[in-house]
Design an enzyme around this catalytic site. Structure first.
Site, PDB file in Angstrom:
ATOM      1  N   GLY A   1     -13.584 -30.505  39.895  1.00 19.27           N
ATOM      2  CA  GLY A   1     -13.750 -29.621  40.856  1.00 19.27           C
ATOM      3  C   GLY A   1     -15.393 -29.670  41.463  1.00 19.27           C
ATOM      4  O   GLY A   1     -15.648 -28.712  42.387  1.00 19.27           O
TER       5      GLY A   1
ATOM      6  N   ASP B   1     -11.950 -42.061  47.493  1.00 23.82           N
ATOM      7  CA  ASP B   1     -12.537 -41.904  46.278  1.00 23.82           C
ATOM      8  C   ASP B   1     -12.063 -43.014  45.543  1.00 23.82           C
ATOM      9  O   ASP B   1     -12.509 -43.413  44.580  1.00 23.82           O
ATOM     10  CB  ASP B   1     -11.901 -40.633  45.685  1.00 23.82           C
ATOM     11  CG  ASP B   1     -12.296 -39.361  46.875  1.00 23.82           C
ATOM     12  OD1 ASP B   1     -13.335 -39.520  47.334  1.00 23.82           O
ATOM     13  OD2 ASP B   1     -11.635 -38.281  46.493  1.00 23.82           O
TER      14      ASP B   1
HETATM   15  C1  GLA Z   1     -12.074 -36.043  49.360  1.00 26.69           C
HETATM   16  C2  GLA Z   1     -10.788 -37.013  49.563  1.00 26.69           C
HETATM   17  C3  GLA Z   1     -11.206 -38.083  50.430  1.00 26.69           C
HETATM   18  C4  GLA Z   1     -12.052 -38.051  51.691  1.00 26.69           C
HETATM   19  C5  GLA Z   1     -13.111 -36.777  51.275  1.00 26.69           C
HETATM   20  C6  GLA Z   1     -13.690 -36.415  52.660  1.00 26.69           C
HETATM   21  O1  GLA Z   1     -12.828 -36.386  48.364  1.00 26.69           O
HETATM   22  O2  GLA Z   1     -10.303 -37.049  48.132  1.00 26.69           O
HETATM   23  O3  GLA Z   1     -10.118 -38.758  50.562  1.00 26.69           O
HETATM   24  O4  GLA Z   1     -11.210 -37.372  52.451  1.00 26.69           O
HETATM   25  O5  GLA Z   1     -12.570 -35.678  50.756  1.00 26.69           O
HETATM   26  O6  GLA Z   1     -14.485 -37.473  53.154  1.00 26.69           O
END
Ligand code: GLA
Length: 374
Positions: free
Chosen positions: A118, A168
């Site tokens: 989180g 990510d």
């Molecule tokens: C989160 C999501 C990513 C991206 C970011 C914002 O981390 O998992 O895929 O969209 O937010 O850039």
């Protein structure tokens, strides 16, 4: 002492598979618009200790959730919605492999992660990616890291039910030390850009506001839908297709002021990523500070995905001499980063802590980011 692989399953694992959390230097909310991102990995990681089984069972347990015990499922029975919590991320990856026609062996998996949940540091992606490496490794599958990242994303989208982009998972599997990863999220073309903080006498401070963010919350998916609506109205496949030079003309065609703000963020953010990468290519690390701060202002004012605590970190850090600062991740909580001279890390941390104390908020958690070798 807490649980270990041996205390839960007995014996030793066949392998340990590691995937780190990330910070995104710039390029926020661009991945689901098929644009550019520039993440770097963190010294925090998820570890999957895993052993092959001779049957088709997958068993999962986690050091962070000992109370949940061992969750067990047959590979043949995996379906979205069957389980919530951390086992969903593990089984979701197995499900994504199966969906892609990649045959898996059964496995005992024990998770131990120090990526805070989180905090906007990609704890879920780190978990999925460590597990994807484990399944590929145990099953003897020759699957490259890009494909593993897309399988991990598929698990999160379709099995866990979170509409995230691919930032990510790609960051977790493809970042290398002392570099940032310049990634085109449309083509998945990428390049390692030098990001050597130490030689520049700089540090990247990560401040977790401890305002928990959850991508399942409506803010993230609302923004995503608004971007898709805007792209449709503008007649482009994704907002990535709006060039910076054509931005004003595109904005003139949108009647809804909210969509105008969302599009302005996405299009200028893509440009900021490319500007930052150009500076880093030349070894100019300090000047990206201004780009980080401009990105934060754009997210705060146009994308409206910041929150009071994130704004406070940025403001206090800049006031204490940071070269630039911004929120990172999915928004509405989680962490912010600040680019600071190594000599002023303590002063910036102190300024942020005092700001939080004065506001009566729980103390933030700070760490200095350096990537883990993989
Ligand atoms: C989160 C999501 C990513 C991206 C970011 C914002 O981390 O998992 O895929 O969209 O937010 O850039």
């Amino acid at each position: 002492m807490g649980d270990t692989f041996a205390s839960v399953y007995g014996g030793v694992p066949d392998g340990t598979f590691v995937a780190p959390g990330r910070v995104n230097l710039v390029g926020e909310f661009t991945d689901y618009n098929e644009g550019f991102v520039l993440p770097t990995s963190l010294p925090l990681a998820a570890r999957a200790f895993a052993a092959r089984r001779t049957d088709r069972l997958v068993r999962v347990a986690s050091a962070q959730d000992a109370a949940a015990g061992v969750f067990e499922a047959d590979l043949a029975d995996l379906r979205p919605g069957m389980v919530a919590g951390f086992p969903a991320y593990v089984l979701g990856v197995a499900w994504a492999f199966a969906e892609a026609g990649l045959p898996l062996v059964g496995a005992d998996i024990f998770i131990d992660s120090d990526v805070p949940v989180g905090a906007g540091l990609s704890s879920s992606a780190a978990l999925e990616c460590a597990v994807a490496l484990a399944f590929a490794g145990l099953s003897g599958l020759d699957v490259d890291r890009v494909r593993l990242a897309t399988l991990a994303q598929r698990a999160e989208n379709a099995f866990v039910g979170v509409p995230c982009g691919v930032l990510d998972q790609m960051a977790s599997l493809l970042c290398v030390p002392h570099h940032a990863l310049l990634l085109d999220t449309r083509s998945l073309e990428m390049r390692q850009v030098p990001f050597d903080l130490e030689s520049a006498g700089l540090a990247l401070l990560v401040v977790d506001t401890r305002v928990s963010h959850d991508l399942g919350d409506s803010g993230y998916s609302d923004r995503r839908r608004a971007c898709e609506r805007a792209a449709q109205l503008l007649g482009v496949k994704a907002l990535r297709d709006v060039e910076l030079a054509d931005l004003d003309a595109a904005l003139d065609r949108l009647a809804d002021p909210e969509l105008v703000r969302r599009v302005r963020h996405v299009v200028t953010e893509d440009a900021r990523v490319l500007d930052a990468a150009r500076l880093l290519d030349r070894g100019d690390v300090e000047p990206i500070g201004a780009i980080l701060t401009a990105a934060h202002e754009s997210i705060r004012d146009d994308f409206e995905s910041s929150c009071a605590e994130l704004d406070a970190v940025v403001d206090a850090a800049l006031g204490a001499g940071a070269l630039g600062a911004r929120m990172i991740g999915g928004g509405f909580g989680g962490s912010a980063i600040a680019l600071v001279r190594a000599s002023s890390v303590a002063a910036v941390v102190d300024a942020v802590e005092r700001r939080f104390a004065a506001a009566g908020w729980q103390p933030p958690r700070s760490l200095v980011a350096a990537p883990v070798p993989r």
